[in-house]
Design a protein around this motif. Structure first.
Motif, PDB file in Angstrom:
ATOM      1  N   PRO A   1       0.843  -1.196   0.000  1.00  0.00           N
ATOM      2  CA  PRO A   1       0.000   0.000   0.000  1.00  0.00           C
ATOM      3  C   PRO A   1       0.875   1.242   0.000  1.00  0.00           C
ATOM      4  O   PRO A   1       2.102   1.163   0.150  1.00  0.00           O
ATOM      5  N   SER A   2       0.274   2.383  -0.159  1.00  0.00           N
ATOM      6  CA  SER A   2       1.043   3.623  -0.123  1.00  0.00           C
ATOM      7  C   SER A   2       1.512   3.896   1.288  1.00  0.00           C
ATOM      8  O   SER A   2       0.994   3.329   2.262  1.00  0.00           O
ATOM      9  N   LEU A   3       2.495   4.769   1.417  1.00  0.00           N
ATOM     10  CA  LEU A   3       2.980   5.144   2.737  1.00  0.00           C
ATOM     11  C   LEU A   3       1.868   5.781   3.557  1.00  0.00           C
ATOM     12  O   LEU A   3       1.702   5.478   4.752  1.00  0.00           O
ATOM     13  N   SER A   4       1.100   6.655   2.922  1.00  0.00           N
ATOM     14  CA  SER A   4       0.004   7.303   3.648  1.00  0.00           C
ATOM     15  C   SER A   4      -1.042   6.276   4.077  1.00  0.00           C
ATOM     16  O   SER A   4      -1.601   6.366   5.174  1.00  0.00           O
ATOM     17  N   GLY A   5      -1.278   5.261   3.225  1.00  0.00           N
ATOM     18  CA  GLY A   5      -2.219   4.210   3.581  1.00  0.00           C
ATOM     19  C   GLY A   5      -1.732   3.374   4.744  1.00  0.00           C
ATOM     20  O   GLY A   5      -2.504   3.013   5.637  1.00  0.00           O
ATOM     21  N   ALA A   6      -0.436   3.036   4.749  1.00  0.00           N
ATOM     22  CA  ALA A   6       0.134   2.269   5.847  1.00  0.00           C
ATOM     23  C   ALA A   6       0.068   3.059   7.143  1.00  0.00           C
ATOM     24  O   ALA A   6      -0.276   2.524   8.205  1.00  0.00           O
ATOM     25  N   ASN A   7       0.377   4.340   7.070  1.00  0.00           N
ATOM     26  CA  ASN A   7       0.339   5.198   8.246  1.00  0.00           C
ATOM     27  C   ASN A   7      -1.078   5.281   8.818  1.00  0.00           C
ATOM     28  O   ASN A   7      -1.284   5.159  10.034  1.00  0.00           O
ATOM     29  N   ALA A   8      -2.073   5.453   7.950  1.00  0.00           N
ATOM     30  CA  ALA A   8      -3.464   5.555   8.399  1.00  0.00           C
ATOM     31  C   ALA A   8      -3.929   4.254   9.039  1.00  0.00           C
ATOM     32  O   ALA A   8      -4.633   4.262  10.061  1.00  0.00           O
ATOM     33  N   THR A   9      -3.535   3.103   8.458  1.00  0.00           N
ATOM     34  CA  THR A   9      -3.945   1.811   8.997  1.00  0.00           C
ATOM     35  C   THR A   9      -3.364   1.577  10.387  1.00  0.00           C
ATOM     36  O   THR A   9      -4.061   1.101  11.296  1.00  0.00           O
TER      37      THR A   9
ATOM     38  N   GLU B   1      -5.101   3.846  12.925  1.00  0.00           N
ATOM     39  CA  GLU B   1      -6.462   3.372  13.217  1.00  0.00           C
ATOM     40  C   GLU B   1      -6.416   2.170  14.151  1.00  0.00           C
ATOM     41  O   GLU B   1      -7.227   2.056  15.076  1.00  0.00           O
ATOM     42  N   PHE B   2      -5.453   1.266  13.936  1.00  0.00           N
ATOM     43  CA  PHE B   2      -5.330   0.099  14.802  1.00  0.00           C
ATOM     44  C   PHE B   2      -4.959   0.517  16.221  1.00  0.00           C
ATOM     45  O   PHE B   2      -5.503  -0.019  17.197  1.00  0.00           O
ATOM     46  N   CYS B   3      -4.040   1.452  16.355  1.00  0.00           N
ATOM     47  CA  CYS B   3      -3.610   1.895  17.684  1.00  0.00           C
ATOM     48  C   CYS B   3      -4.732   2.592  18.450  1.00  0.00           C
ATOM     49  O   CYS B   3      -4.757   2.555  19.692  1.00  0.00           O
ATOM     50  N   LEU B   4      -5.638   3.233  17.753  1.00  0.00           N
ATOM     51  CA  LEU B   4      -6.754   3.941  18.401  1.00  0.00           C
ATOM     52  C   LEU B   4      -7.951   3.026  18.671  1.00  0.00           C
ATOM     53  O   LEU B   4      -8.908   3.435  19.334  1.00  0.00           O
ATOM     54  N   ARG B   5      -7.908   1.796  18.188  1.00  0.00           N
ATOM     55  CA  ARG B   5      -9.028   0.877  18.346  1.00  0.00           C
ATOM     56  C   ARG B   5      -9.120   0.417  19.805  1.00  0.00           C
ATOM     57  O   ARG B   5      -8.105   0.098  20.436  1.00  0.00           O
TER      58      ARG B   5
END
Length: 404
Positions: free
Chosen positions: A276-284, A287-291
Motif C-alpha cells: 500500500p502507499s505510505l500514507s495508507g500504511a500510516n493511516a492503517t 487506526e489500529f492503535c486507536l481501536r
C-alpha cells in the motif's frame, strides 16, 4: 586328408565364439567413459533462539561445493513449543524439553547414517542479549542447559552462541541476496543489515535493566511516536542528506528492498504486505492503535494472543525507522517488499549463518564411475549372446562327434 564336416562346423563355431567374445570385450573397454556420480548430500541444523520463540531450520547442500560455499537449500522449518529460551531463566532445566519436538523432526528427516556428521548450532538473539545484560549468571545457566540437552543428540552439536545485532543483520543480508541468486553476481540487492537490531536505541544510553518498570498504555499513537523518536539520535546528522541517524552514513534510498522478520509479521497482521502507499500504511497503523482493546481482541485471528499487544508499538516503530530514520518517502515506499520467504527459504539470519559455516566443512570430491551409451551397451549384449550361442553350439557338435 581334409577335415570332416563335423570338424569344419566345430572349428567355425569356435571361431565365431572367439570373434563375438573379442568384439564384446572391445565394446566394453572402448565404449566405456568415466563419469561423475551424483554428489552426496550434507545437512546442517540451526536453532534461531529469538525473544518470543525458537525456530529450527534444517539446510541441505551437495557435498561438492561451488566456490567453497555449499549450495544450500531449506529442507525443514519448525517452531519449537513454548516461549523463547530467555523465558526459562528461572528454570533452565526445562529449556531442553522445549527444543526436543523440533529436534526429533529434524532427526527423522536426515538419514540416520548422516546424523554423526551433521553439524548443529544454536544462535540466540534479542531475548538472550537482554538477559545477558540484566543477569549474566542466569544467561550462562540457560546456555549451559541448552548445551547439555542438545549435546546428547546423535548429531554433531557445535555449541550455542549469542549473536550481536550487527551479526544478525549481516547474516540476514547474506540470506536475502543468496536466495535471490545475487550473492555470486553483481549488482547485489541493496539492504541495510541490522535494520531493526543495530538501530534500536542508536546513539542513546543503554537502559538500566536492574529496575522493574511498569508500562501503562494510553492509546495515544502520537505520544508513542514521540517516545520512539527518543530511541534515535537524529540530531547528530546535522542536516546531512547522506546520514541516517547517529551519524551513520547512508546512500540515497533507491532500488529494491526486502523487509522481513518482525517487519513482515507486523505488516502481515495489519494486512499491509501488499504494497500500500505510505500514507495508507500510516493511516492503517494509527487506526489500529486507536481501536479499543476489547475490539482488538475480538477481531484478532486465532493464535495471535501472545503478540497482539505489540503490534501497535511495532508498527509505529517500523514507520519511524523507515521514514524518519532511513528516509523512505511516498515515492520510494513501493520499493519495499515485506516478505517472509524468498526462493523457497525463510528470510532471516539462519541461512546466512549456515552459508558461513559451510565454509568450515571440507568439500568432498565427486565420486567417479563408469558408464556406456545405450547403443554400445545393447551391441555388447548382442555379441555376448552370440558368443554364448556359438560356444554352446561348438560343445554340442563336439559331444555329437564323440558319440558317433
Amino acid at each position: 586328408m581334409g577335415l570332416t564336416w563335423k570338424q569344419r562346423v566345430f572349428t567355425a563355431l569356435l571361431g565365431a565364439a572367439a570373434v563375438s567374445g573379442l568384439t564384446a570385450l572391445l565394446l566394453v573397454l572402448v565404449g566405456t567413459i568415466n563419469v561423475l556420480l551424483p554428489p552426496d548430500t550434507k545437512f546442517g541444523i540451526v536453532f534461531d533462539a529469538g525473544s518470543s520463540h525458537t525456530s529450527l531450520f534444517v539446510y541441505q547442500w551437495p557435498a561438492n561445493k561451488e566456490n567453497d560455499t555449499g549450495i544450500v537449500s531449506q529442507a525443514l522449518a519448525c517452531q519449537a513449543e513454548g516461549p523463547g529460551i530467555s523465558s526459562y531463566a528461572s528454570d533452565p532445566a526445562r529449556v531442553g524439553e522445549s527444543l526436543q519436538g523440533c529436534l526429533e523432526e529434524a532427526l527423522a528427516l536426515i538419514p540416520k547414517a548422516k546424523h554423526y556428521e551433521t553439524p548443529m548450532f544454536l544462535g540466540a538473539t534479542a531475548g538472550m542479549r537482554l538477559l545477558s545484560r540484566k543477569n549474566r549468571s542466569q544467561a550462562e545457566d540457560v546456555f549451559a542447559a541448552v548445551s547439555r540437552a542438545l549435546g546428547q543428540s546423535p548429531v554433531d552439536f557445535r555449541g550455542a552462541e549469542l549473536l550481536t545485532g550487527q551479526d544478525e543483520g549481516a547474516f540476514g543480508w547474506i540470506t536475502i541476496n543468496y536466495v535471490l541468486g545475487l550473492l555470486v553476481k553483481l549488482p547485489l540487492l541493496w539492504a541495510r543489515p541490522g535494520a531493526e537490531q543495530a538501530a534500536g536505541r542508536a546513539g542513546a544510553a543503554p537502559p538500566d535493566l536492574s529496575q522493574n518498570v511498569t508500562v501503562e498504555g494510553t492509546g495515544n499513537p502520537g505520544a508513542c511516536i514521540e517516545a520512539l523518536r527518543k530511541l534515535f539520535n537524529f540530531s547528530s546528522c546535522d542536516g546531512r542528506e547522506d546520514c541516517a541517524f547517529a551519524g551513520v552514513y547512508q546512500p540515497p534510498v533507491q532500488g529494491q528492498f526486502y523487509a522481513f522478520s518482525n517487519f513482515y509479521y507486523t505488516f502481515h497482521f495489519l494486512n499491509l504486505t501488499s504494497k500500500p502507499s505510505l500514507s495508507g500504511a500510516n493511516a492503517t497503523i494509527w487506526e489500529f492503535c486507536l481501536r479499543p482493546w476489547k475490539l482488538v481482541e475480538a477481531s484478532a485471528p486465532p493464535g495471535q494472543d501472545r503478540w497482539l499487544r505489540d503490534y501497535c508499538a511495532s508498527g509505529l516503530y517500523i514507520l519511524t525507522l523507515l521514514v524518519e530514520g532511513y528516509g523512505f518517502s511516498e515515492e520510494t515506499w513501493g520499493g519495499i517488499e515485506f516478505r517472509q520467504q524468498a526462493g523457497g527459504a525463510d528470510i532471516g539470519w539462519t541461512l546466512g549463518y549456515m552459508l558461513n559455516l559451510t565454509n568450515l566443512i571440507p568439500a568432498e570430491a565427486p565420486a567417479q564411475g563408469w558408464a556406456q551409451s545405450f547403443g554400445v551397451w545393447a551391441a555388447g549384449v548382442v555379441f555376448v549372446v552370440l558368443t554364448l550361442a556359438a560356444t554352446l553350439g561348438a560343445v554340442a557338435v563336439q559331444v555329437f562327434w564323440l558319440q558317433d
